[in-house]
Scaffold this motif. Structure first.
Motif, PDB file in Angstrom:
ATOM      1  N   GLN A  39       0.850  -0.980   0.240  1.00 44.59           N
ATOM      2  CA  GLN A  39       0.117   0.390   0.045  1.00 44.59           C
ATOM      3  C   GLN A  39       1.063   1.255  -0.422  1.00 44.59           C
ATOM      4  N   SER A  40       1.622   0.966   0.789  1.00 43.79           N
ATOM      5  CA  SER A  40       2.871   2.473   0.750  1.00 43.79           C
ATOM      6  C   SER A  40       3.371   3.201   0.035  1.00 43.79           C
ATOM      7  N   ASP A  43       1.021   3.765  -3.022  1.00 45.43           N
ATOM      8  CA  ASP A  43       0.940   5.394  -2.393  1.00 45.43           C
ATOM      9  C   ASP A  43       1.708   6.431  -3.165  1.00 45.43           C
ATOM     10  N   LYS A  44       2.923   5.955  -2.892  1.00 42.35           N
ATOM     11  CA  LYS A  44       4.102   6.566  -3.415  1.00 42.35           C
ATOM     12  C   LYS A  44       4.475   6.903  -4.835  1.00 42.35           C
ATOM     13  N   SER A  46       1.619   6.271  -7.133  1.00 36.07           N
ATOM     14  CA  SER A  46       0.276   7.055  -7.704  1.00 36.07           C
ATOM     15  C   SER A  46       0.734   8.793  -7.688  1.00 36.07           C
ATOM     16  N   GLU A  47       1.481   8.820  -6.179  1.00 36.40           N
ATOM     17  CA  GLU A  47       1.830  10.240  -5.916  1.00 36.40           C
ATOM     18  C   GLU A  47       2.580  10.884  -7.353  1.00 36.40           C
ATOM     19  N   ILE A 321      -2.283   4.895 -12.980  1.00 33.70           N
ATOM     20  CA  ILE A 321      -2.536   4.282 -11.842  1.00 33.70           C
ATOM     21  C   ILE A 321      -3.645   3.573 -11.193  1.00 33.70           C
ATOM     22  N   ASN A 325      -3.932   1.933  -8.495  1.00 29.28           N
ATOM     23  CA  ASN A 325      -4.583   1.216  -6.989  1.00 29.28           C
ATOM     24  C   ASN A 325      -5.535   0.035  -7.357  1.00 29.28           C
ATOM     25  N   ALA A 328      -3.391  -1.950  -5.049  1.00 31.76           N
ATOM     26  CA  ALA A 328      -3.215  -1.353  -3.074  1.00 31.76           C
ATOM     27  C   ALA A 328      -4.904  -1.787  -2.578  1.00 31.76           C
ATOM     28  N   SER A 329      -5.952  -1.434  -3.636  1.00 29.05           N
ATOM     29  CA  SER A 329      -7.185  -1.973  -2.851  1.00 29.05           C
ATOM     30  C   SER A 329      -7.233  -3.922  -2.648  1.00 29.05           C
ATOM     31  N   LYS A 332      -5.291  -4.026   1.023  1.00 27.42           N
ATOM     32  CA  LYS A 332      -5.799  -3.444   1.508  1.00 27.42           C
ATOM     33  C   LYS A 332      -6.823  -4.837   2.571  1.00 27.42           C
TER      34      LYS A 332
END
Length: 500
Positions: A39-40, A43-44, A46-47, A321, A325, A328-329, A332
């Motif tokens: 996930q981390s 997120d990075k 994606s950013e 992304i 995503n 990441a989902s 999670k």
């Protein structure tokens, strides 16, 4: 004897049970920590993608409103009169208005587009197999059609040879930015070339006519009224296969696409198009700022928002992304499922352990040991296992997360590519809604050629470790408290008398 020492002696006496708990707890912790690290990393990534790609907002004619106005005009007009039938009208954008939007916050860069078609004058275009067009400057006006030349309602045109793509900066244009076209010699067209008669030609067209950088050629406007001599400043190579119609019309052949400053395209289109553009594309510094830009843009009074509209396009960002995503989902959900399953499995193991040790607890309670210390003893036993598991998870989860994350990302990328291909096959086979040589026709190329993020940079951080530790301790506490409470709620006499 204190409960810490009893816990240690109990673990030594039941090595098999302790090893089983260690294995289960380690697997749970590895999966939880892997989920957090994926996930981390997502997120990075994606950013980073959002910052690098941003998003685009296009200022263009609102054709839906124009169509609605046409229908209303048709309803109020005499349907028997041919002249009274409504037609699409050309609504170019004033460059001054486009510049005003370009000065707003969050605009990283911008580009202007103005497209038309033209006839080759004194040289040979790349011919298409079924092409019936004429390159003669003396073509009869009887062959004129209202083709996609200078826009709807613009100059009438004969069959054209070349697609003229006017722009402000070729390097940031959709074709070159996406990699569909690549400069092979010379220089690109920049904002400094505004009002200069310069051009970039495709290398196949250049080879056919023995052109090199520095040579000049002449094109004629599709209505035959304007001739413009252009100096070649750059030669590019394209990988665009063009539309199915390219085999019938030379100007749709991607090799016949000539890039010029938008001011030159306007000259070819006619005096009515001076200081105008067909569309203006603004690239944001961050896709998250698209809404803020649109809000500020709507405050610009000089633009008729009943005629024009802002089209937000973050297709590139979403394409990159989207798979991230999804990964990441998934990670999670893995954390949730593993946490619940881990608590249940360990709870069952501890419950079996407690049931097997009821006599031990009954004796301890009978000699005056407090119930809280008995629960603390079980908790210490599972906590020692948990601490060892945390260390093993910290050492191995990086490799597990890297392997699992990249595998999941590859699957999502493959799925996204398949969906995009299916969507393109459903759509029209041509250059898109922007027409030949237009901006919108290049959006699909830009999206198609954008490189997907194929690998996540997995790093185990202190924050992820703390979150995993918190969940691990929570699982340990729950797995001990519930089964122990079921037994310890009974008094010592009941426990000992029921012991077989």
């Amino acid at each position: 004897m204190n409960f810490f020492k009893r816990a240690w002696l109990s673990m030594k006496a039941r090595k098999g049970r302790s090893v089983l708990q260690l294995i289960i707890f380690t697997v749970v912790c590895v999966l939880i920590l892997s989920g957090f690290t994926i996930q981390s990393a997502a997120d990075k990534a994606s950013e980073l993608a959002r910052e690098q790609l941003g998003g685009t907002v296009t200022l263009t004619v609102d054709q839906e409103k124009q169509m609605a106005a046409m229908k209303e005009e048709a309803a109020n007009s005499d349907s028997s009169s041919t002249d009274s039938k409504p037609k699409f009208r050309s609504n170019p954008i004033d460059v001054s208005d486009a510049n005003e939007l370009a000065s707003l916050d969050h605009v990283k860069n911008y580009n202007y587009y103005s497209s038309t078609q033209a006839l080759a004058s004194g040289f040979d275009p790349i011919e298409s197999s079924g092409d019936t067009s004429s390159s003669s400057d003396d073509s009869s006006s009887s062959n004129q059609t209202g083709g996609p030349g200078g826009g709807n309602g613009g100059p009438q045109m004969v069959d054209a040879d070349l697609s003229i793509s006017g722009l402000l900066d070729s390097a940031t244009s959709t074709d070159f930015d996406a990699g569909t076209s690549k400069l092979t010699s010379g220089v690109a067209i920049t904002a400094n070339d505004k009002d200069k008669n310069v051009a970039m030609v495709e290398e196949n067209l250049a080879e056919q006519n023995d052109w090199k950088v520095g040579d000049s050629f002449t094109v004629t406007s599709s209505d035959g009224n304007t001739k413009v001599t252009l100096k070649i400043v750059g030669i590019y190579k394209t990988t665009d296969s063009g539309s199915d119609m390219a085999q019938n019309f030379s100007f749709l052949n991607p090799y016949n696409k000539v890039y010029v400053p938008y001011t030159v395209a306007n000259t070819i289109k006619g005096s009515d198009y001076k200081d105008t553009v067909d569309s203006a594309v603004y690239t944001m510094d961050d896709a998250a700022n698209i809404s803020a830009f649109e809000k500020e843009a709507k405050k610009v009074d000089g633009i008729d928002w009943d005629t024009f509209k802002l089209d937000a396009n973050d297709t590139l960002y979403q394409q990159m992304i989207g798979p991230i995503n999804s990964v990441a989902s998934f990670s999670k959900n893995v954390v949730y499922i593993v946490s619940i399953a881990g608590a249940l499995i360990l709870g069952l193991l501890v419950m079996m352990q407690v049931r097997d040790r009821k006599y031990e607890m009954g004796v301890l309670l009978a000699i005056g040991e407090k119930r809280g210390k008995l629960i603390a003893q079980f908790f210490v036993e599972i906590l020692i296992v948990a601490l060892i598991s945390f260390g093993l998870a910290a050492a191995s989860s990086h490799y597990v997360a890297q392997l699992a994350g990249n595998q999941l990302l590859a699957q999502q990328n493959s799925s996204t590519t398949s969906e995009s291909t299916t969507s393109e096959n459903r759509g029209p086979g041509g250059g898109g809604p922007g027409g030949p040589g237009g901006f919108a026709g290049s959006v699909s190329n830009l999206t198609k050629n954008t490189e997907q993020i194929k690998e996540l940079n997995i790093q185990v951080t202190l924050e992820d470790m703390l979150k995993m530790g918190g969940i691990g301790i929570g699982i340990a506490f729950i797995s001990v408290l519930l089964p122990a409470a079921l037994v310890l709620r009974m008094n010592p006499k009941t426990i000992l008398t029921k012991q077989e």
